[in-house]
Design a protein around this motif. Structure first.
Motif, PDB file in Angstrom:
ATOM      1  N   TYR A 144       2.520   1.196  -3.666  1.00  0.00           N
ATOM      2  CA  TYR A 144       1.309   1.333  -4.769  1.00  0.00           C
ATOM      3  C   TYR A 144       0.150   2.095  -4.513  1.00  0.00           C
ATOM      4  O   TYR A 144      -0.604   2.294  -5.508  1.00  0.00           O
ATOM      5  N   GLY A 145      -0.432   2.334  -3.249  1.00  0.00           N
ATOM      6  CA  GLY A 145      -1.353   2.993  -3.123  1.00  0.00           C
ATOM      7  C   GLY A 145      -2.492   1.987  -3.295  1.00  0.00           C
ATOM      8  O   GLY A 145      -2.625   0.803  -2.897  1.00  0.00           O
ATOM      9  N   ASP A 146      -3.577   2.575  -4.118  1.00  0.00           N
ATOM     10  CA  ASP A 146      -4.620   1.677  -4.573  1.00  0.00           C
ATOM     11  C   ASP A 146      -4.533   0.864  -5.636  1.00  0.00           C
ATOM     12  O   ASP A 146      -5.349   0.210  -6.168  1.00  0.00           O
ATOM     13  N   ALA A 147      -3.075   1.162  -6.442  1.00  0.00           N
ATOM     14  CA  ALA A 147      -3.014   0.448  -7.734  1.00  0.00           C
ATOM     15  C   ALA A 147      -2.329  -0.821  -7.478  1.00  0.00           C
ATOM     16  O   ALA A 147      -1.730  -1.486  -8.642  1.00  0.00           O
ATOM     17  N   GLN A 156     -14.236  -5.810  -8.995  1.00  0.00           N
ATOM     18  CA  GLN A 156     -13.916  -4.589  -8.357  1.00  0.00           C
ATOM     19  C   GLN A 156     -12.176  -4.589  -8.230  1.00  0.00           C
ATOM     20  O   GLN A 156     -11.714  -5.571  -8.694  1.00  0.00           O
ATOM     21  N   THR A 157     -11.651  -3.415  -7.781  1.00  0.00           N
ATOM     22  CA  THR A 157     -10.091  -3.386  -7.674  1.00  0.00           C
ATOM     23  C   THR A 157      -9.814  -4.428  -6.845  1.00  0.00           C
ATOM     24  O   THR A 157     -10.309  -5.079  -6.032  1.00  0.00           O
ATOM     25  N   TYR A 158      -8.221  -4.616  -6.859  1.00  0.00           N
ATOM     26  CA  TYR A 158      -7.662  -5.949  -6.199  1.00  0.00           C
ATOM     27  C   TYR A 158      -7.934  -5.557  -4.771  1.00  0.00           C
ATOM     28  O   TYR A 158      -8.422  -6.735  -4.111  1.00  0.00           O
ATOM     29  N   LEU A 159      -7.799  -4.577  -3.970  1.00  0.00           N
ATOM     30  CA  LEU A 159      -8.108  -4.328  -2.777  1.00  0.00           C
ATOM     31  C   LEU A 159      -9.486  -4.442  -2.224  1.00  0.00           C
ATOM     32  O   LEU A 159      -9.942  -5.065  -1.060  1.00  0.00           O
ATOM     33  N   ASN A 160     -10.395  -4.459  -2.904  1.00  0.00           N
ATOM     34  CA  ASN A 160     -12.001  -4.574  -2.793  1.00  0.00           C
ATOM     35  C   ASN A 160     -12.339  -5.801  -3.317  1.00  0.00           C
ATOM     36  O   ASN A 160     -13.616  -6.352  -2.547  1.00  0.00           O
ATOM     37  N   LYS A 188       0.735  -1.175  -0.034  1.00  0.00           N
ATOM     38  CA  LYS A 188      -0.127  -0.143   0.025  1.00  0.00           C
ATOM     39  C   LYS A 188       0.953   1.284  -0.123  1.00  0.00           C
ATOM     40  O   LYS A 188       0.597   2.198  -0.801  1.00  0.00           O
TER      41      LYS A 188
END
Length: 445
Positions: free
Chosen positions: A196-199, A321-325, A193
């Motif tokens: 890369y943050g949300d990426a 959804q995005t990976y984190l979600n 995190k």
């Protein structure tokens, strides 16, 4: 003989050998195995050229009921299992509410009694604060106790050492564990995190939930089990390193510590994230091709004892959804046996070994009463397979409620034509007979 079925001239794959024989089913059980059997009043099925296997027993599924029925439910997922040759399943406690009391566990059995086409059992859930409830579990009619030693889905992480000691020391039956070291996973995720943050992408999943996280937790569980002589079963081994924790010298019935491989860890590897993305996001993660190959090797040399699915459906919208979600897990019961038969056709595993790992050994591990083998007097949980047919997995032939599969677009060169559940012909050539439901499992403990 109204409740009789005679299967003629099938090639039986059972107890390490193949034989051509007839099988007479009467009142739900295998009444006779032989050649040129006659039963004039029985429904006769010509199985010449087909293979008759014991029904698969899946010791790890998440059918999402109660509380998460937008993803799947016992009715839909049990039907998908039966179409895939799985006649019996053992379902996990991380539903909503979590099955952390004997009353909540009993509620799930009530649902299955009315809705499940396949035979069923449900695990009692262990949490940090319900040891007294866990110890009330009846060994005769509950498959096991489930301990999340790394959180997967739901809020069932057991990370209190005193609680773990209490479970391992006092558990009256098999303890099944999900092993990932939570502190390692959280540390790795925080590093990603920060970078890369949300990426964060799905390709990073096996680095976040890495070999170290799995091995730390699995080896800890093995040490605890050895200390307390616990009957331990470690689920979904995902790394080659972990396979060396297990013994292949002891007869299975005498093993105190056993392990499981899942279809996705035998089929996919980390390069597949490039095309499959979150569709193959599971916990523990699908890892390297070397891990995949070592898991298969351990399965073949009996360090790993059983094959399961960890069937855990989510909606398409959730997985997109995005990976984190995006949640971890996916549907597998309908295509698990087909996938293993495909591996047989590729020369990776024998039919006898598939039957051993998907039926015989599960019955032995869990001490199932009169199931898992083609034997006279046993329940007729059977699957007829045509190894000369083929079909392609498409959205319109996926039976899981979520209507997707990581195998979508895959052509399998085998087909399940008939599935018998406790003697009832529940599935025949694409059609279901839902007039008889599956049975609750009992255990010879």
């Amino acid at each position: 003989m109204a409740n009789s079925i005679l299967i003629k001239a099938a090639t039986l794959v059972n107890e390490g050998k193949q034989t051509v024989a007839d099988v007479l089913i009467k009142d739900g059980k295998i009444a006779k195995i032989g050649t040129q059997l006659s039963a004039p009043e029985a429904k006769e099925i010509n199985a010449e050229g087909k293979y008759l296997l014991p029904g698969c027993i899946d010791d790890q599924v998440h059918f999402r009921e109660p509380g998460l029925t937008h993803k799947g439910e016992i009715y839909t997922e049990a039907k998908a299992a039966v179409a895939g040759g799985i006649t019996t399943y053992m379902e996990m406690p991380n539903t909503v509410p979590n099955a952390l009391t004997q009353e909540l566990l009993a509620d799930k059995y009530q649902i299955a009694q009315h809705k499940s086409l396949a035979n069923y059992s449900f695990y009692m859930g262990a949490g940090n604060t319900n040891l007294d409830e866990v110890l009330k579990t009846d060994p005769k009619n509950i498959c096991g106790i489930k301990v999340f030693m790394g959180s997967s889905t739901g809020n069932m992480l057991v990370d209190d050492e005193k609680t773990l000691e209490g479970i391992f020391k006092n558990a009256p039956i098999l303890v099944a564990t999900h092993c990932e070291d939570e502190s390692t996973v959280r540390h790795n995720l925080q590093l990603f995190k920060e970078k890369y943050g949300d990426a964060i992408t799905p390709e990073m999943h096996p680095i976040i939930r890495n070999e170290e996280a799995c091995y730390l937790s699995s080896s800890f569980a093995v040490d605890l089990a050895k200390k307390h002589q616990t009957r331990l079963h470690i689920l979904h081994i995902s790394t080659g390193k972990e396979t060396f924790l297990f013994d292949n010298k002891t007869a299975l019935a005498d093993k105190k510590i056993t392990s499981e491989a899942c279809i996705h860890h035998l089929w996919f590897h980390d390069e597949d994230y490039k095309t499959k993305g979150n569709w193959i996001k599971w916990n523990p993660a699908v890892k390297t091709i070397e891990d995949r190959d070592e898991i298969l090797k351990a399965l073949l040399d009996d360090r790993i004892d059983v094959i399961a699915t960890d069937h855990a459906p989510h909606t398409k919208e959730e997985k997109q959804q995005t990976y984190l979600n995006a949640p971890s897990g996916g549907p597998l019961v309908q295509h698990a046996l087909n996938a293993m038969l495909e591996m047989y056709k590729q020369g990776k595993i024998s039919l006898e070994k598939i039957v051993e790992k998907m039926a015989h050994n599960v019955a032995i591990c869990f001490q199932l009463a009169d199931r898992g083998f083609i034997r006279e007097g046993y329940w007729a949980d059977l699957v007829l397979v045509d190894l000369n047919a083929s079909y392609t997995v498409k959205e319109d032939n996926i039976l899981a409620k979520c209507k997707w599969s990581p195998f979508e677009g895959t052509t399998f060169h085998s087909e399940i034509t008939h599935t018998f559940v406790s003697g009832h012909l529940a599935y025949e050539d694409g059609k279901f007979d839902e007039s008889v439901k599956g049975q609750r499992l009992t255990f010879s403990r």
